[in-house]
Scaffold this active site. Structure first.
Site, PDB file in Angstrom:
ATOM      1  N   CYS A 102       0.849  -1.196   0.000  1.00  0.00           N
ATOM      2  CA  CYS A 102       0.000   0.000   0.000  1.00  0.00           C
ATOM      3  C   CYS A 102       0.878   1.238   0.000  1.00  0.00           C
ATOM      4  CB  CYS A 102      -0.893  -0.027   1.243  1.00  0.00           C
ATOM      5  SG  CYS A 102      -2.048   1.350   1.350  1.00  0.00           S
ATOM      6  N   HIS A 144      -9.299  -4.071  -1.353  1.00  0.00           N
ATOM      7  CA  HIS A 144      -8.263  -3.286  -0.675  1.00  0.00           C
ATOM      8  C   HIS A 144      -8.672  -1.808  -0.623  1.00  0.00           C
ATOM      9  CE1 HIS A 144      -3.907  -2.271   0.186  1.00  0.00           C
ATOM     10  NE2 HIS A 144      -4.346  -1.110  -0.279  1.00  0.00           N
ATOM     11  N   GLU A 145      -9.103  -1.281  -1.773  1.00  0.00           N
ATOM     12  CA  GLU A 145      -9.480   0.137  -1.831  1.00  0.00           C
ATOM     13  C   GLU A 145     -10.756   0.405  -1.044  1.00  0.00           C
ATOM     14  OE1 GLU A 145      -7.229   2.107  -2.758  1.00  0.00           O
ATOM     15  OE2 GLU A 145      -6.006   0.631  -3.805  1.00  0.00           O
ATOM     16  N   HIS A 148     -10.070   1.033   2.482  1.00  0.00           N
ATOM     17  CA  HIS A 148      -9.608   2.397   2.783  1.00  0.00           C
ATOM     18  C   HIS A 148     -10.785   3.315   3.110  1.00  0.00           C
ATOM     19  CE1 HIS A 148      -5.309   2.442   2.285  1.00  0.00           C
ATOM     20  NE2 HIS A 148      -5.381   1.839   1.109  1.00  0.00           N
TER      21      HIS A 148
END
Length: 167
Positions: A102, A144-145, A148
């Protein structure tokens, strides 16, 4: 107010642990400028995705932009996709562990379990709604995003410290 230049927020910055705010006006001129700046940054940073909180903006939006690069040489090539107010609609039972890094957690990689296949919905940069299915590496990027936007980092999903490495 959108900052003129974007900088990556790194581990320790509180915005990375906050729940991002939904986008209410996709056509807002400042938002469109921010999206264009984020697209440029994604290309410059050589990442396969980037989320608004990573550049200190609390918006539920990210870009998925898979392409082969030094960090992910086997990544599939695709056009960048702007995803506004994205949602995970359904997922496979199967989970697969894969290595992730990341931009906000420099120098660390982790073996992270993710769903193999997902169905998602999101708005594009013009405000049009999309439903799509992703598998394998692109499904991993999306998850993953999306994390966030919920204040979760990949290091939170690693099963044990043996699945983390410094690079």
């Amino acid at each position: 107010m959108i900052k003129p230049s974007l900088e990556i927020a790194t581990l320790g910055n509180p915005i990375l642990r906050q729940l991002a705010e939904p986008v209410t006006n996709v056509t807002d001129k400042q938002l469109q400028q921010f999206i264009n700046a984020l697209l440029s940054m994604a290309k410059e940073a050589n990442g396969v995705g980037i989320a608004a909180p990573q550049v200190s903006h609390s918006y539920r939006l990210f870009i998925v932009c898979s392409h082969p690069n030094p960090r992910y040489p086997d990544a599939p090539l695709m056009e960048p996709i702007v995803m506004i107010n994205p949602r995970l609609i359904s997922h496979s039972e199967e989970m697969v562990k894969g290595w992730e890094g990341c931009l906000s957690v420099p120098g660390v990689r982790g073996l992270v379990p993710r769903y193999q296949a997902i169905a998602v919905e999101y708005l594009d940069q013009q405000g049009q709604q999309h439903h799509q299915e992703f598998t394998n590496f692109v499904a991993r990027i999306f998850q993953h995003e999306l994390d966030h936007l919920d204040g979760i980092l990949f290091i939170d999903r690693v099963a044990n410290s043996e699945d983390l490495v410094n690079i």
